[in-house]
Design an enzyme around this catalytic site. Structure first.
Site, PDB file in Angstrom:
ATOM      1  N   ASN A 103       0.858  -1.186   0.000  1.00 40.90           N
ATOM      2  CA  ASN A 103       0.000   0.000   0.000  1.00 40.90           C
ATOM      3  C   ASN A 103       0.894   1.236   0.000  1.00 40.90           C
ATOM      4  OD1 ASN A 103      -1.789   2.171   0.831  1.00 40.90           O
ATOM      5  ND2 ASN A 103      -3.231   0.581   1.475  1.00 40.90           N
ATOM      6  N   HIS A 136     -13.128  -3.734   1.478  1.00 39.75           N
ATOM      7  CA  HIS A 136     -12.809  -3.158   0.174  1.00 39.75           C
ATOM      8  C   HIS A 136     -14.022  -3.246  -0.750  1.00 39.75           C
ATOM      9  CE1 HIS A 136      -8.579  -3.465   1.466  1.00 39.75           C
ATOM     10  NE2 HIS A 136      -8.362  -2.540   0.548  1.00 39.75           N
ATOM     11  N   LYS A 140     -12.776  -6.161  -5.805  1.00 41.98           N
ATOM     12  CA  LYS A 140     -11.527  -6.751  -5.318  1.00 41.98           C
ATOM     13  C   LYS A 140     -11.776  -8.225  -5.018  1.00 41.98           C
ATOM     14  CE  LYS A 140      -7.798  -6.073  -1.922  1.00 41.98           C
ATOM     15  NZ  LYS A 140      -6.753  -5.990  -2.978  1.00 41.98           N
TER      16      LYS A 140
END
Length: 240
Positions: A103, A136, A140
């Site tokens: 990330n 999410h 995803k």
């Protein structure tokens, strides 16, 4: 700086916008339908390639970049178990460069530093059990997220009472990671330490993907001037 983009979905387009706004030149864009672009002079002229693709494609993309002398910034996950040792060797002894992060959000980097510090403290207080949850968008498909895995591994490394992480577990020796897929959520990661007396919670809630894209461009700027296997901690210095 000259940048090549590998992967041209929503994230790739946002990275392009931010990179251009910061004065960088996009010299090459590669997606699934123009793989021959790896062999072009345009691609070889790039200082750094920013790669956001599928896990099964990432390692092969690294090799193609390195073959042309192009450094790589990558946010792709899922390749490390199978190819981690090869990548480490290439960066340590073969002069290749990869900046990898699960990330690229600066906020997540700060959150990760808090997570490591809190886990170190909580190792002294076994009355608190810990669990991790990530949410999410419905598009995803993989789970848990790469960020959740990184956060979970940081906890396991610092809590003697946890031996590994797992999904859907009731084993008290394992750190449970749950996943939720809902709407268009960019990413929420929550860590809870619960005891009979109280609950301690830390959360990172991304408002959009823009923070991830900006972090990737900042990583490319850092990578241009550095070599080897690089991380967010390297870029941010004190967040070790």
């Amino acid at each position: 700086m000259k940048i090549a983009l590998i992967g041209y979905g929503k994230m790739g387009k946002m990275i392009e916008e931010i990179a251009r706004s910061r004065g960088h030149e996009i010299v090459s864009i590669i997606d699934i339908d123009n793989q021959e672009e790896f062999e072009s002079e345009r691609f070889a002229s790039a200082d750094v390639a920013i790669e956001f693709t599928a896990p099964q494609a990432a390692y092969g993309n690294y090799l193609k970049c390195w073959a042309k002398g192009v450094k790589v910034v990558s946010g792709s996950t899922g390749w490390m178990k199978e190819h981690g040792d090869e990548v480490k060797k290439a960066c340590a002894t073969d002069g290749k460069t990869l900046f990898w992060a699960s990330n690229f959000s600066i906020g997540v980097a700060i959150f990760s530093a808090v997570n490591r510090y809190l886990a170190k403290i909580m190792n002294q207080f076994p009355q608190y059990d810990v669990e991790l949850e990530e949410t999410h968008h419905v598009h995803k498909l993989d789970h848990p997220s790469g960020t959740a895995i990184t956060l979970g591994e940081e906890i396991v490394e610092r809590l003697d009472r946890k031996t590994a992480w797992a999904e859907d577990t009731t084993d008290p020796s394992l750190l449970r990671i749950d996943h939720i897929r809902r709407g268009e959520v960019p990413g929420i990661h929550t860590i809870r330490y619960d005891s009979d007396a109280d609950l301690i919670t830390i959360t990172h809630d991304a408002h959009s993907r823009r923070g991830f894209a900006l972090g990737a461009v900042l990583a490319a700027e850092y990578t241009k001037e550095h070599q080897g296997l690089l991380t967010i901690s390297d870029m941010m210095g004190s967040l070790s």
